[in-house]
Design a protein around this motif. Structure first.
Motif, PDB file in Angstrom:
ATOM      1  N   ASP A  89       0.820  -1.220   0.000  1.00  0.00           N
ATOM      2  CA  ASP A  89       0.000   0.000   0.000  1.00  0.00           C
ATOM      3  C   ASP A  89       0.849   1.263   0.000  1.00  0.00           C
ATOM      4  OD1 ASP A  89      -2.358  -1.461   0.030  1.00  0.00           O
ATOM      5  OD2 ASP A  89      -2.492  -1.463   2.221  1.00  0.00           O
ATOM      6  N   LEU A  90       2.115   1.129   0.401  1.00  0.00           N
ATOM      7  CA  LEU A  90       3.015   2.292   0.448  1.00  0.00           C
ATOM      8  C   LEU A  90       3.936   2.350  -0.772  1.00  0.00           C
ATOM      9  CD1 LEU A  90       3.975   2.025   4.227  1.00  0.00           C
ATOM     10  CD2 LEU A  90       2.457   3.717   3.199  1.00  0.00           C
ATOM     11  N   ALA A  91       3.684   1.517  -1.755  1.00  0.00           N
ATOM     12  CA  ALA A  91       4.534   1.475  -2.948  1.00  0.00           C
ATOM     13  C   ALA A  91       4.577   2.835  -3.640  1.00  0.00           C
ATOM     14  CB  ALA A  91       4.018   0.414  -3.922  1.00  0.00           C
ATOM     15  N   GLY A  92       5.791   3.243  -4.005  1.00  0.00           N
ATOM     16  CA  GLY A  92       5.982   4.490  -4.741  1.00  0.00           C
ATOM     17  C   GLY A  92       5.960   5.749  -3.917  1.00  0.00           C
ATOM     18  N   THR A  93       5.826   5.616  -2.599  1.00  0.00           N
ATOM     19  CA  THR A  93       5.782   6.820  -1.758  1.00  0.00           C
ATOM     20  C   THR A  93       7.151   7.482  -1.680  1.00  0.00           C
ATOM     21  OG1 THR A  93       6.080   5.406   0.201  1.00  0.00           O
ATOM     22  CG2 THR A  93       3.832   6.089  -0.342  1.00  0.00           C
ATOM     23  N   GLN A  94       7.146   8.801  -1.578  1.00  0.00           N
ATOM     24  CA  GLN A  94       8.375   9.588  -1.430  1.00  0.00           C
ATOM     25  C   GLN A  94       8.428  10.094   0.006  1.00  0.00           C
ATOM     26  OE1 GLN A  94       7.904  12.435  -4.771  1.00  0.00           O
ATOM     27  NE2 GLN A  94       9.658  11.389  -5.684  1.00  0.00           N
ATOM     28  N   ASN A  95       9.401   9.587   0.753  1.00  0.00           N
ATOM     29  CA  ASN A  95       9.444   9.795   2.191  1.00  0.00           C
ATOM     30  C   ASN A  95      10.759  10.446   2.617  1.00  0.00           C
ATOM     31  OD1 ASN A  95       7.035   8.205   2.104  1.00  0.00           O
ATOM     32  ND2 ASN A  95       8.322   6.369   2.079  1.00  0.00           N
TER      33      ASN A  95
END
Length: 412
Positions: free
Chosen positions: A75-81
């Motif tokens: 569900d957190l795929a591709g997030t920029q953190n």
């Protein structure tokens, strides 16, 4: 020597999280996933005293976030953190870890001002922002640090979808970074938010009774030393600063990571020169210098010949700490409380006036609490022990009398 450097402590492959810590990491990840697509940014705050494992939790959490960001079905795929910390010495540790773990990169770790200015310039929002030492975020404009907003946490929330941060109001050590519970609640009130309180002490091997004694000292109350003050912990009080220094040097030879530190109240100016602390017993040592290296100040061997401050020691573990209480702190004979003599302040940057605090009495209380907070921060650096010396003769005598009573009672 034991490998308890800051880098080793925060490396995810070195973590052995307790069930409570693992449950908290899982809870925050669930919170993050739930709020990532919300209309408003969401914030999760972790509160905890010195040594309660806040940074270890955040380090593991960010590692998990970055791994999940690169898993296509997550569900957190591709997030920029991003991971933010407003302490240059602590930032060095996190950047040193970058690259040693998959998908954890040096560019992910920033000072808050750099993050704010970078995302404003790029006209974009981050997905998840993790903030260590959030009590060091600016709560007023600071043009010296290129921050022109009113509050860094408020700005970060505008630029993020989810924010996770740790706060310890007893580690607020400058007026420009001033935080209390009311100020934090005012910022987070408009947003979905959760809070978690950490209480278990991981750093110090001290007993709960001695930690309670330290908490009281950090609030100006001088309680009798508990009977178990030296149980599994090397607590000492010294009558002269030079004897304290020699003892810390000996400890440093034995186990490393042992340093002399002091509260503000001795001459110090950011002019590139050395400024010395002179104390009883022939004590003559320079303040810490600005550290241009990538190695944290406390882990540089030569800094055994300097006196550390909150600017170099906050957020770090030491095996043994020798704390000198400066001329700002004195024992009031009328009520036997530890007071702050602000006329002897030497660090003007630490206690600069705030435009939003117009009541002189309120501002005076704020400044006194900040000085006491520095005692709290430095007193709790030592894993194995703390050696204590006070400049004020009355405070020194009171501490020594109680310490001698303790030694006599434990050796009848």
């Amino acid at each position: 020597m034991p490998n308890n450097t800051a880098t080793a402590k925060l490396a995810p492959n070195q973590h052995h999280l307790t069930p409570e810590q693992q449950d908290l990491v899982d809870r925050i990840l669930t919170f993050t996933t739930h709020h990532l697509s919300g209309e408003k940014p969401a914030i999760f705050t972790i509160n905890g005293d010195c040594g309660t494992g806040k940074s270890v939790i955040l380090s593991q959490l960010f590692y998990n976030l970055q791994q999940a960001a690169h898993e296509p079905q997550n569900d957190l795929a591709g997030t920029q953190n991003y991971f933010l910390v407003n302490h240059p010495e602590v930032l060095k540790v996190y950047q040193e870890l970058a690259g040693s773990e998959p998908h954890v990169l040096k560019k992910d770790f920033l000072r808050p001002t750099s993050f704010i200015n970078q995302l404003h310039k790029q006209h974009r929002r981050a997905d998840v922002v993790v903030i260590d030492e959030a009590h060091l975020l600016l709560s007023q404009p600071d043009h010296y640090n290129n921050f022109y907003g009113t509050n860094q946490l408020a700005e970060i929330l505008k630029l993020s979808r989810v924010v996770i941060c740790v706060f310890d109001f007893h580690q607020v050590v400058q007026t420009k970074n001033y935080w209390d519970e009311a100020r934090l609640n005012q910022i987070v009130a408009p947003y979905p938010h959760e809070t978690y309180h950490l209480t278990h002490q991981f750093r110090m091997h001290a007993t709960p009774a001695l930690i309670n004694w330290m908490d009281a000292v950090s609030q100006g109350e001088l309680l009798p030393l508990p009977a178990d003050a030296r149980t599994d912990y090397d607590f000492r009080v010294y009558g002269d600063a030079e004897s304290l220094r020699k003892a810390i040097v000996a400890r440093n030879r034995q186990v490393g990571l042992s340093r002399v530190v002091a509260t503000t109240g001795y001459p110090s100016t950011l002019d590139g020169g050395q400024h010395y602390i002179n104390e009883t017993g022939g004590f003559h040592m320079p303040w810490d210098q600005y550290n241009y290296t990538k190695t944290p100040w406390s882990e540089i061997p030569e800094t055994i010949n300097e006196v550390g401050s909150i600017y170099t020691c906050q957020g770090f573990d030491l095996n043994y700490v020798g704390l000198i209480l400066s001329p700002l702190l004195y024992l009031d004979p009328t009520d036997q409380r530890i007071k702050v003599d602000l006329s002897k302040q030497t660090n003007r940057e630490m206690l600069k006036r705030r435009a939003d605090v117009t009541d002189p009495a309120v501002f005076n209380h704020m400044k006194q609490q900040i000085i006491l907070n520095t005692v709290n921060v430095l007193l709790k650096r030592g894993i194995r022990g703390v050696y204590l010396y006070a400049h004020d003769p009355a405070l020194r005598s009171a501490l020594l009398r109680d310490y001698q009573r303790l030694l006599q009672s434990s050796n009848p």
